[in-house]
Design a protein around this motif. Structure first.
Motif, PDB file in Angstrom:
ATOM      1  N   THR A   1       0.950  -1.153   0.012  1.00 14.79           N
ATOM      2  CA  THR A   1      -0.025  -0.140  -0.054  1.00 14.79           C
ATOM      3  C   THR A   1       0.768   1.261   0.148  1.00 14.79           C
ATOM      4  O   THR A   1       0.472   2.301  -0.618  1.00 14.79           O
ATOM      5  CB  THR A   1      -0.930   0.116   1.312  1.00 14.79           C
ATOM      6  OG1 THR A   1      -1.744  -0.956   1.336  1.00 14.79           O
ATOM      7  CG2 THR A   1      -1.788   1.162   1.108  1.00 14.79           C
ATOM      8  N   ALA A   2       2.050   1.228   0.876  1.00 14.65           N
ATOM      9  CA  ALA A   2       2.931   2.339   0.597  1.00 14.65           C
ATOM     10  C   ALA A   2       3.537   2.509  -0.505  1.00 14.65           C
ATOM     11  O   ALA A   2       3.673   3.785  -0.905  1.00 14.65           O
ATOM     12  CB  ALA A   2       3.954   2.312   2.160  1.00 14.65           C
ATOM     13  N   LEU A   3       3.837   1.690  -1.229  1.00 20.02           N
ATOM     14  CA  LEU A   3       4.652   1.769  -2.575  1.00 20.02           C
ATOM     15  C   LEU A   3       3.605   2.297  -3.495  1.00 20.02           C
ATOM     16  O   LEU A   3       4.041   3.300  -4.184  1.00 20.02           O
ATOM     17  CB  LEU A   3       4.920   0.360  -2.787  1.00 20.02           C
ATOM     18  CG  LEU A   3       5.629   0.226  -4.248  1.00 20.02           C
ATOM     19  CD1 LEU A   3       7.185   1.230  -4.123  1.00 20.02           C
ATOM     20  CD2 LEU A   3       5.860  -1.132  -4.693  1.00 20.02           C
ATOM     21  N   ILE A   4       2.550   1.730  -3.616  1.00 17.88           N
ATOM     22  CA  ILE A   4       1.556   2.220  -4.424  1.00 17.88           C
ATOM     23  C   ILE A   4       1.066   3.805  -4.263  1.00 17.88           C
ATOM     24  O   ILE A   4       1.245   4.702  -4.841  1.00 17.88           O
ATOM     25  CB  ILE A   4      -0.036   1.751  -4.399  1.00 17.88           C
ATOM     26  CG1 ILE A   4       0.313   0.063  -4.636  1.00 17.88           C
ATOM     27  CG2 ILE A   4      -1.044   2.526  -5.134  1.00 17.88           C
ATOM     28  CD1 ILE A   4      -0.950  -0.685  -4.544  1.00 17.88           C
TER      29      ILE A   4
ATOM     30  N   ALA B   1       2.094   9.435  -5.663  1.00 15.02           N
ATOM     31  CA  ALA B   1       2.522  10.823  -5.349  1.00 15.02           C
ATOM     32  C   ALA B   1       3.528  11.523  -6.083  1.00 15.02           C
ATOM     33  O   ALA B   1       3.442  12.616  -6.285  1.00 15.02           O
ATOM     34  CB  ALA B   1       2.528  10.834  -3.786  1.00 15.02           C
ATOM     35  N   SER B   2       4.402  10.671  -6.349  1.00 14.03           N
ATOM     36  CA  SER B   2       5.775  11.102  -7.068  1.00 14.03           C
ATOM     37  C   SER B   2       5.511  11.160  -8.548  1.00 14.03           C
ATOM     38  O   SER B   2       6.235  11.663  -9.310  1.00 14.03           O
ATOM     39  CB  SER B   2       6.844  10.209  -6.651  1.00 14.03           C
ATOM     40  OG  SER B   2       6.664   8.849  -7.196  1.00 14.03           O
TER      41      SER B   2
ATOM     42  N   VAL C   1       9.084   6.660  -8.562  1.00 14.82           N
ATOM     43  CA  VAL C   1       9.725   5.507  -7.540  1.00 14.82           C
ATOM     44  C   VAL C   1       9.880   4.531  -8.424  1.00 14.82           C
ATOM     45  O   VAL C   1      11.146   4.236  -8.379  1.00 14.82           O
ATOM     46  CB  VAL C   1       8.775   5.251  -6.524  1.00 14.82           C
ATOM     47  CG1 VAL C   1       9.317   4.429  -5.415  1.00 14.82           C
ATOM     48  CG2 VAL C   1       8.393   6.824  -5.685  1.00 14.82           C
ATOM     49  N   VAL C   2       9.066   3.960  -8.913  1.00 10.33           N
ATOM     50  CA  VAL C   2       9.443   2.452  -9.752  1.00 10.33           C
ATOM     51  C   VAL C   2       8.745   2.602 -11.206  1.00 10.33           C
ATOM     52  O   VAL C   2       8.856   1.770 -11.863  1.00 10.33           O
ATOM     53  CB  VAL C   2       8.678   1.315  -8.954  1.00 10.33           C
ATOM     54  CG1 VAL C   2       9.827   0.981  -7.563  1.00 10.33           C
ATOM     55  CG2 VAL C   2       7.207   1.295  -8.274  1.00 10.33           C
TER      56      VAL C   2
END
Length: 454
Positions: free
Chosen positions: A63-66, A71-72, A76-77
């Motif tokens: 969830t934090a990765l999503i 947001a970025s 990020v990925v």
């Protein structure tokens, strides 16, 4: 099968997934090595706790990765987001078997499980690369394989679990207290290991990452040999530490010599034959990875001494958490200082220096908590004998045999001669652990070679 650029993209996915998995698993399943030997009547209760805790942490991480990637704006990925989330959730969950079997002294089951999993991963990755040459297909093939493992593991666990028949344990609080510093340390250790990879990928691109990853291919040797020895020793050290710390220290010392016997010759041969091995296995396009591999091989010398398990055996895990924090901070500082001038060599040098610094810090704490000075805690005499044997044996690798097209044959013959001389020197130096290893080897092979009279 892949171009340098595509191989770099594939390795970039593995770097991201390895880092995320360290967050998702948080070293929770490794706690079985501590709790199961100490309270075997609650074995399946502890398995249930680890499974539930891992499920919670993995969902939180996904969830934090999503959220971070959204947001970025995908910085990020990016395109890896969906397969990363799927892969991490599938890989992390219901994957306690190795540590359960180690804690209950079933190493052959661990060998069968890990070997089968490795062969399956290799077959899937190589097959997808051979037939499609597509990094996307390779990644999704890995995701499909891990979901298959997850489903099979869940079915087997449901069939064999016995937690309903065991008395209720109060292990939740104790497990969380153990896992917080232990998981934090493992997390920081993984981040320290992958920090250079991430920086190289973001700053220098996939092609540079491909060269860096080839140069650090020795890392699986460290994780395979060193971690397997540590995981096998920890339950025994926990049991012995309850009687007397001196017994746990003696076992740690013998385990360190065994690790030295296995790791030092590998490091020596990698330094000696790095050029031939890399060019033969990956083509001359990766020759710039040779100095990276030679420098990274110094990590094998550091990994002969696993001070972390000595702290785990007496449940003092918070101290190596501090060491990992210092290591990653130092690594990042050195990356910023060395990479602009030395490039990939600077990146690998930063990691090696931070690794040795962390080892020195942990050694200081271990010797203080056990009340044994470093000169007596570390088995210097036998370690130096093993190191001398590993160094002297290298003379056999400089015998002129073949070159050119037969360079790989030269590596095979030279390495064989080296290992023979190395084994003889260990016997000459009267290394007891080497004699025990040879005796166990003889017992293993004697049924298959009766005419040797072993």
């Amino acid at each position: 099968l892949l171009s340098v650029e595509d191989f770099g993209r594939y390795r970039e996915f593995l770097v991201y997934s390895g880092t995320l998995l360290s967050f998702a698993t948080f070293g929770i399943t490794t706690s079985l090595l501590y709790f199961v030997p100490g309270r075997p009547e609650h074995t399946w209760q502890f398995v249930k706790h680890t499974t539930h805790l891992t499920a919670i942490t993995s969902v939180v991480v996904a969830t934090a990765l999503i959220g971070a990637d959204w947001a970025s704006g995908g910085a990020v990925v990016g395109a890896y987001l969906i397969p990363l989330v799927a892969y991490v959730l599938a890989f992390a969950n219901v994957d306690f078997w190795e540590y359960l079997w180690l804690a209950t002294s079933r190493p052959m089951a661990v060998f069968a499980y890990t070997s089968g999993r490795l062969v399956a991963r290799m077959a899937v990755v190589i097959g997808a690369a051979y037939f499609t040459r597509s990094v996307t297909v390779i990644i999704w093939s890995l995701v499909a394989l891990e979901f298959s493992r997850l489903l099979l593991s869940a079915v087997v666990w449901s069939a064999v679990r016995k937690d309903r028949d065991e008395p209720l344990s109060d292990g939740w609080k104790g497990m969380i207290r153990f896992c917080l510093p232990n998981g934090g340390s493992l997390l920081l250790g993984i981040m320290n290991r992958y920090a250079a990879n991430i920086v190289v990928a973001k700053v220098m691109g996939p092609a540079a990452l491909a060269h860096y990853m080839i140069g650090t291919y020795v890392e699986p040797i460290v994780s395979t040999l060193r971690n397997s020895l540590s995981d096998a020793m920890l339950p025994a050290m926990v049991s012995r530490a309850t009687n007397a710390n001196s017994e746990a220290v003696h076992l740690w010392q013998r385990g360190s010599i065994v690790a030295s016997i296995l790791l030092l010759p590998i490091g020596a041969l990698l330094v000696r034959y790095a050029d031939t091995l890399i060019v033969t296995a990956f083509s001359s396009g990766y020759r710039s990875s040779v100095p990276i591999m030679q420098i990274f091989s110094l990590v094998l010398l550091r990994e002969c001494f696993d001070f972390a398990i000595a702290l785990k055996a007496i449940n003092q895990t918070r101290y190596f958490l501090y060491g990992d924090v210092a290591a990653i901070v130092l690594n990042l500082i050195l990356l910023a200082a060395l990479m602009p001038y030395l490039g990939l060599v600077g990146a690998v040098t930063a990691y090696v220096i931070s690794s040795y610094t962390e080892g020195a810090y942990l050694c200081w704490w271990v010797t203080r908590l056990y009340g044994v000075p470093a000169r007596r805690f570390i088995p210097w005499k036998n370690f130096l004998k093993v190191a001398l044997a590993a160094a002297l044996g290298l003379g056999m690798t400089y015998i002129p045999l073949w070159s050119g097209r037969f360079a790989l044959l030269n590596v095979v013959v030279g390495s064989t001669l080296y290992l023979i001389v190395y084994a003889l020197l260990l016997q000459l130096f009267r290394i007891d652990e080497a004699q025990q290893l040879l005796l166990r080897l003889r017992r293993r092979v004697s049924p298959f070679i009766p005419y040797f009279g072993l």
